[in-house]
Each structure stands twice: as C-alpha cells, then as structure tokens.
Design a protein around this motif. Structure first.
Motif, PDB file in Angstrom:
ATOM      1  N   THR A   1       0.832  -1.203   0.000  1.00  0.00           N
ATOM      2  CA  THR A   1       0.000   0.000   0.000  1.00  0.00           C
ATOM      3  C   THR A   1       0.866   1.254   0.000  1.00  0.00           C
ATOM      4  OG1 THR A   1      -0.150   0.116   2.400  1.00  0.00           O
ATOM      5  CG2 THR A   1      -1.759  -1.266   1.286  1.00  0.00           C
TER       6      THR A   1
ATOM      7  N   ASP B   1      -0.986   4.769   0.816  1.00  0.00           N
ATOM      8  CA  ASP B   1      -1.740   5.926   1.315  1.00  0.00           C
ATOM      9  C   ASP B   1      -1.951   5.776   2.817  1.00  0.00           C
ATOM     10  OD1 ASP B   1      -3.456   7.998   1.858  1.00  0.00           O
ATOM     11  OD2 ASP B   1      -4.732   7.657   0.103  1.00  0.00           O
ATOM     12  N   PRO B   2      -1.293   6.613   3.650  1.00  0.00           N
ATOM     13  CA  PRO B   2      -1.375   6.442   5.105  1.00  0.00           C
ATOM     14  C   PRO B   2      -2.721   6.823   5.715  1.00  0.00           C
ATOM     15  CG  PRO B   2      -0.093   8.386   4.567  1.00  0.00           C
ATOM     16  CD  PRO B   2      -0.372   7.701   3.268  1.00  0.00           C
ATOM     17  N   HIS B   3      -3.510   7.623   4.989  1.00  0.00           N
ATOM     18  CA  HIS B   3      -4.838   7.981   5.494  1.00  0.00           C
ATOM     19  C   HIS B   3      -5.795   8.123   4.306  1.00  0.00           C
ATOM     20  CE1 HIS B   3      -2.700  11.719   4.696  1.00  0.00           C
ATOM     21  NE2 HIS B   3      -1.942  11.490   5.752  1.00  0.00           N
ATOM     22  N   PRO B   4      -6.202   6.967   3.740  1.00  0.00           N
ATOM     23  CA  PRO B   4      -6.977   6.969   2.495  1.00  0.00           C
ATOM     24  C   PRO B   4      -8.383   7.534   2.681  1.00  0.00           C
ATOM     25  CG  PRO B   4      -6.869   4.759   3.435  1.00  0.00           C
ATOM     26  CD  PRO B   4      -5.964   5.613   4.258  1.00  0.00           C
TER      27      PRO B   4
ATOM     28  N   SER C   1      -6.315  10.037   0.086  1.00  0.00           N
ATOM     29  CA  SER C   1      -5.593  11.301   0.170  1.00  0.00           C
ATOM     30  C   SER C   1      -4.614  11.400  -0.991  1.00  0.00           C
ATOM     31  CB  SER C   1      -4.836  11.398   1.495  1.00  0.00           C
ATOM     32  OG  SER C   1      -3.654  10.616   1.470  1.00  0.00           O
TER      33      SER C   1
ATOM     34  N   THR D   1      -1.463  11.964  -0.321  1.00  0.00           N
ATOM     35  CA  THR D   1      -0.178  11.615   0.287  1.00  0.00           C
ATOM     36  C   THR D   1       0.166  10.173  -0.052  1.00  0.00           C
ATOM     37  OG1 THR D   1      -0.589  13.125   2.118  1.00  0.00           O
ATOM     38  CG2 THR D   1       1.106  11.440   2.450  1.00  0.00           C
TER      39      THR D   1
ATOM     40  N   LEU E   1       2.028  -1.948   4.912  1.00  0.00           N
ATOM     41  CA  LEU E   1       1.444  -0.616   5.050  1.00  0.00           C
ATOM     42  C   LEU E   1       2.402   0.481   4.587  1.00  0.00           C
ATOM     43  CD1 LEU E   1      -0.351  -1.217   8.448  1.00  0.00           C
ATOM     44  CD2 LEU E   1      -1.380  -1.123   6.165  1.00  0.00           C
TER      45      LEU E   1
ATOM     46  N   LYS F   1       3.836  -2.885   9.509  1.00  0.00           N
ATOM     47  CA  LYS F   1       4.038  -1.451   9.511  1.00  0.00           C
ATOM     48  C   LYS F   1       5.420  -1.142  10.065  1.00  0.00           C
ATOM     49  CE  LYS F   1       2.001   2.827  11.323  1.00  0.00           C
ATOM     50  NZ  LYS F   1       0.914   3.396  12.157  1.00  0.00           N
TER      51      LYS F   1
END
Length: 247
Positions: free
Chosen positions: A146, A148-151, A153, A155, A174, A192
């Motif tokens: 993956t 995107d740390p806060h999908p 987004s 980032t 992650l 992670k």
C-alpha cells in the motif's frame, strides 16, 4: 518479420521491434514502444498505452521476454531482458525494472516503482505506486503493497522491500514500511514500520517472531529453511547459484 505478427494485430509503424519478435492475435502496439529480440507478445495485449502521467516516454521491453495474453503495459516504463508475465497483467507508467522479472496472472503494478533483478511476483499481487523493491525478492499471491497512510488522500508513501525478502500470501504491507534484507513476512500479516534484517515477522499487527535461521525445512532433512538461497536455485543462473553456495 511479417509472418511473426498475426494479421489481426495492430502494430504502429513507429514502434521498434527487434528480430524474432512475435505478436499474437488482436494485440495492439502503440507508437512509443521498443521490444527486444526474440520476445513473444500473446493475444489481446495492449502495449504502450499513454496517459497524463507517462510524459510520452517509451515503453521498453528487453529481449527474450514473454508477455502472455490480455496484458496491458503503459508507456514510460523500462524492463530488462527476460521479462515474463502470466495472463491479464497490468503495469502502469514509470515502472523501472531489472532483468528476469516475473509477474503472475492478474497482478497489478501501479507505476512509479523501482524493481530490481530476479524479482518474483506470484498471481494477484498489487504493487502500489512509489514502491521500491530490491533484488531476488519473492512476493506471493494476494499480497498488497500500500501507499496511502490515510486513504483517500494525495499523500503517497511507498513501501521498501530489500534484497532476498519474502512476503507470504495475503499479507498487507502498510505505507512507508521497510521489509529489510532477508526478512520473511508470514501469511496473513499486516506489517508497519521498520524491520530487522533476517527476521520473521507475522501477525496483525506483525511482530518480530525469531531469526529466519530458526525455521527448519519440513522435508525431514532438518536443514534450515533460510536463507532460501542455500536450497532453492530453480530459475537462477549458474554463476549466481555458485556465489550463494560459496557463502
């Protein structure tokens, strides 16, 4: 050359095809494509697709490659010699890969990735954008890298997988995780952060379990299973295997 290109295939006059390249039925090869000698393109493939992110750069496929049916490659990527795919593979723009990459059926590389030599993706593998993958890496079915740390987004933080690592089936790596050299990620894990070279990580969330050399072969021999280079050599050049054995 003409007898190696199926009559139903559409090959741009601007594309550069090496000697002995064959193109199967109903495949399309666009302008910005360079294909090395003795490469086989299967049926219903589409090579050199353009989009807003490819910057109109060429798709380059090295010699002695085999791209199986229904595969789609965008322009702007470069692959070394002996690329091999399964069926229905998708590879987006700006993927830079070394020699002898194997991409399994229904796998998806989302582009903007760097991949080393002798990397093996089994079927149904998803490689997110900005992934960096070293040499001699194994990624098994249904693994997802993956980014995107806060999908959802804008980032994107890519995963790094170092040389000789193996990621077992149905694991999720992650954003920003680093799979260190020789690490084994156990099946169904969610990993992670950073890892320590030569260790097993498993679970959700994944935790360090033990050094990989604590794992024994289940063939009754009692040999250690890792590093895998000590016992698994199929598909690797003799000089490489000799180097592993000397170590």
């Amino acid at each position: 050359m003409a007898d190696l290109i199926h009559p139903s295939a559409i090959v741009s006059s601007k594309a550069k095809l090496g000697k002995g390249v064959s193109v199967g039925p109903f495949s399309i090869i666009y302008d910005n494509v360079e294909i090395g000698d003795d490469t086989c393109i299967g049926a219903y493939c589409e090579l050199g697709l353009s989009n807003a992110f490819s910057d109109s750069k060429h798709l380059v496929i090295g010699k002695d490659s085999n791209i199986r049916s229904h595969s789609v490659f965008y322009e702007g990527s470069v692959f070394g010699e002996r690329l091999v795919t399964g069926h229905r593979v998708t590879v987006r723009e700006k993927t830079m890969a070394g020699k002898n990459l194997q991409i399994g059926t229904l796998s998806d590389i989302q582009g903007h990735c760097t991949i080393g030599d002798y990397v093996r993706f089994h079927s149904n593998v998803h490689i997110g954008q900005k992934s960096t993958i070293g040499n001699f890496v194994w990624i098994f079915p249904y693994v997802v890298l993956t980014n995107d740390p806060h999908p959802p987004s804008e980032t994107l933080i890519g995963v790094t997988v170092c040389d000789y690592a193996a990621i077992a089936t149905m694991s999720v790596i992650l954003p920003g995780a680093v799979v260190a050299k020789g690490v084994l990620v156990g099946a169904h894990s969610s990993l992670k952060g950073d890892t320590q070279e030569g260790w097993v990580y498993a679970g959700s969330p994944a935790k360090a379990i033990c050094p990989t050399n604590k794992i024994k072969m289940q063939d009754g021999s009692g040999r250690v299973a890792y590093p895998w280079t000590e016992h698994f050599h199929r598909g690797y050049p003799e000089e490489q295997v000799n180097g592993w054995l000397k170590k």
